[in-house]
Design a protein around this motif. Structure first.
Motif, short mmCIF file in Angstrom:
data_model
loop_
_atom_site.label_atom_id
_atom_site.label_comp_id
_atom_site.label_asym_id
_atom_site.label_seq_id
_atom_site.Cartn_x
_atom_site.Cartn_y
_atom_site.Cartn_z
N UNK A 434 14.57 -8.25 -4.51
CA UNK A 434 14.12 -9.60 -4.13
C UNK A 434 14.16 -9.85 -2.63
N UNK A 435 14.52 -8.85 -1.86
CA UNK A 435 14.60 -9.04 -0.41
C UNK A 435 13.25 -9.47 0.15
N UNK A 436 13.28 -10.42 1.07
CA UNK A 436 12.02 -10.84 1.67
C UNK A 436 11.50 -9.74 2.57
N UNK A 437 10.18 -9.75 2.77
CA UNK A 437 9.55 -8.75 3.61
C UNK A 437 9.89 -9.07 5.07
N UNK A 438 10.63 -8.19 5.73
CA UNK A 438 10.95 -8.48 7.12
C UNK A 438 10.10 -7.65 8.08
N UNK A 447 -1.99 -9.89 4.95
CA UNK A 447 -2.71 -11.09 5.38
C UNK A 447 -4.15 -10.73 5.75
N UNK A 448 -4.30 -9.63 6.51
CA UNK A 448 -5.65 -9.22 6.89
C UNK A 448 -6.52 -8.97 5.66
N UNK A 449 -5.95 -8.28 4.66
CA UNK A 449 -6.71 -7.99 3.44
C UNK A 449 -7.14 -9.29 2.75
N UNK A 450 -6.19 -10.22 2.63
CA UNK A 450 -6.50 -11.49 1.95
C UNK A 450 -7.56 -12.28 2.72
N UNK A 478 1.35 -13.64 -3.59
CA UNK A 478 1.19 -12.82 -4.79
C UNK A 478 1.16 -11.33 -4.41
N UNK A 479 0.37 -11.03 -3.38
CA UNK A 479 0.25 -9.63 -2.97
C UNK A 479 1.60 -9.08 -2.48
N UNK A 480 2.45 -9.98 -1.93
CA UNK A 480 3.76 -9.52 -1.44
C UNK A 480 4.79 -9.54 -2.57
N UNK A 481 4.34 -9.81 -3.77
CA UNK A 481 5.23 -9.95 -4.94
C UNK A 481 6.32 -11.00 -4.70
N UNK A 482 5.92 -12.05 -3.99
CA UNK A 482 6.85 -13.15 -3.76
C UNK A 482 7.90 -12.85 -2.70
N UNK A 483 7.80 -11.70 -2.04
CA UNK A 483 8.85 -11.34 -1.08
C UNK A 483 8.55 -11.78 0.35
N UNK A 484 7.33 -12.26 0.58
CA UNK A 484 7.02 -12.71 1.94
C UNK A 484 7.77 -13.99 2.23
#
Ligand code: ADP
Ligand code: MG
Length: 498
Positions: A434-438, A447-450, A478-484
């Motif tokens: 569950x660690x956030x994306x650091x 973000x670029x993809x989205x 969603x793409x970050x699986x909630x970790x962003x």
């Protein structure tokens, strides 16, 4: 703030009998323990056999003083015991020793918060008095709802005098409550106070805390209506049901052209109705007179000061301290001082994580929701204050999002986690991934993809439609699986969209 019922204002006053937590009776050495064999705990004094004399139990007086201090009342320097005369099978003495004209505790107030619609308002109920008195015995009826069996099944009645002489504090309010919700909130607050200061065990099932609700209705601004007194309400749920039924019944009577007769009524939980028990006596019917066997009760200032010095911090004083020391809103402080255990849990969490408001939000939110769902007291909570503090620490240092924190909390509550490091917040975050994306690079790529996949939203946003941003944040999370980290996502989006 009166809430009208069919154009009528509801007026309620409470009389509460709190059984004092002494070991022995109010005027004798007999035990007050609950549940003994019938008629094994009433001594000669309790039933006033000829030649006996009552002796005041100092512990009972001390508890009355503590109550008076807790509600900011005046403690009478000299109060008088009186005989209240009446005949009842469970009162062989023919009178009850009580206080009438000069009670030991005078005035005072109880205040609490109440939810009215979406608002939270403070309500203060003025107390009239609190006086010391003895309880009577109990009549037991075979096959009654009490489940008592005392004979051979032929429907006999029996008398158990064990309760005779048990010390009570009768706490009487002014007719200040204006709805059943206010009445229940008052009763809960009073219950909190007497159990907090430890003068009463608060066990409603065993009858240690019994409320009588005096209810009347009137047209707004008119004179007080005639009241009916609902006796012995021993659960908060029944209290509300009984008052609501009684209010509707009285309004129906008045609308049908009948006058209300002053009466004592009982609530039957099975039918949900109140039923008249007897028409009400007036004080004059009891022929009160000072009890010749008991001298006036004299309480010097030094005694009051000594009791005050020995009392633990009161809930309202503690709430004020929480506002001052932890910069909490008054509402939070009041909620967190609903019991000593909750207050201790809060203080331990707040001290350990240094984030008092977050600690308060979590305790009033997630922790209390989980406790309610499993009908647990906070003492039994599987998540300790130290664990909650560690979890809050990981939210504030951006290791996990609020959403992820709720999942970690569930995991802690259910004792999940890698074996060997059970209960360890960091290990659980790791195990649940569950660690956030650091890593900004990784997030920028998402973000670029989205942005590339949603040109319409980008255009709309640039044209001034702020809402179009939601259509981008959603897919990114969603793409970050909630970790962003939502804050970071926003900052990066703003940068990229100019
Ligand atoms: P008693 O001891 O005979 O029941 P009290 O005068 O001591 O009578 O009043 C008992 C309770 O009834 C108090 O809590 C008081 O606030 C409440 N009370 C008095 N008049 C009314 C009324 N008209 N409507 C509702 N409650 C009332
Ligand atoms: Mg009464």
């Amino acid at each position: 703030m009166s809430k009208l019922v069919q154009g009528y204002e509801v007026v309620i006053g409470f009389e509460t009998h709190a059984q004092l937590s002494t070991k022995s009776k109010i005027f004798s050495r007999a035990s007050v323990a609950f549940g003994a064999e019938p008629n094994t705990q009433a001594c000669a004094v309790d039933i006033a056999l000829p030649g006996t004399l009552p002796v005041m139990n100092i512990g009972a007086v001390e508890r009355a003083i503590e109550f008076g201090l807790a509600i900011n009342a005046h403690i009478a320097e000299r109060s008088i015991f009186a005989r209240k005369n009446y005949f009842y099978p469970d009162l062989p003495k023919g009178y009850q020793i009580s206080q009438f004209e000069i009670p030991v505790v005078q005035g005072g107030e109880v205040s609490f918060f109440l939810e009215v619609g979406k608002e939270t308002v403070r309500k203060t109920v003025r107390l009239e008095r609190a006086h010391l008195e003895e309880d009577a015995g109990k009549s037991l009826h075979e096959d009654s709802s009490l489940g008592a069996s005392i004979g051979d099944g032929r429907g006999q009645s029996g008398i158990d005098l064990n309760r005779a002489g048990t010390p009570l504090l009768e706490i009487v309010t002014q007719p200040d409550m204006r709805s059943s919700e206010e009445a229940v909130a008052y009763a809960k607050e009073l219950h909190k106070i007497v159990t907090w200061i430890g003068i009463c065990d608060g066990n409603m099932q065993e009858g240690s805390f019994r409320c009588d609700a005096n209810v009347s209705v009137r047209k707004p601004g008119g004179e007080l209506g005639t009241r009916r007194e609902i006796k012995n309400l021993n659960s908060f749920k029944f209290m509300q049901q009984a008052i609501d039924y009684e209010v509707r019944w009285q309004i129906d009577q008045i609308e049908d052209g009948h006058a209300i007769q002053q009466a004592t009524v009982l609530f039957d939980p099975d039918s949900g109705e109140t039923r008249a028990m007897r028409t009400k006596e007036d004080a004059a019917d009891y022929r009160y007179f000072p009890d010749p066997d008991l001298p006036p009760l004299v309480i010097g200032r030094d005694w009051v000061e000594r009791v005050k010095g020995e009392m633990a911090e009161l809930p309202r004083v503690m709430a004020e301290r929480f506002v001052k020391d932890y910069a909490l809103p008054e509402y939070d402080a009041t909620q967190l001082t609903q019991s000593k255990a909750v207050a201790a849990y809060f203080e331990a969490t707040a001290k350990a994580c240094g984030q008092a408001k977050l600690a308060s939000n979590w305790i009033m939110g997630e922790v209390s929701r989980r406790l309610n769902a499993s009908e647990m007291a906070i003492e039994q909570a599987p998540v300790s204050a130290a664990q909650l503090a560690a979890l809050i620490g990981r939210i504030s240092d951006n290791t996990i999002s609020n959403n992820a924190a709720r999942q970690v909390f569930e995991g802690l509550w259910n004792k999940e986690g890698p074996s060997g490091s059970e209960g360890d917040v960091d290990a659980l975050i790791e195990a649940k991934g569950l660690k956030q994306m650091n890593d900004t690079g990784e997030l920028e790529k998402i973000i670029d993809d989205v942005l590339a996949a949603n040109p319409k939203n980008v255009e709309e946003f640039k044209a001034g439609n702020a809402k179009a941003l939601n259509g981008l944040v959603g897919p990114i999370m969603k793409a970050s699986k909630g970790k962003a980290n939502p804050g970071q996502v926003n900052a990066l989006l703003m940068k990229k969209l100019g």
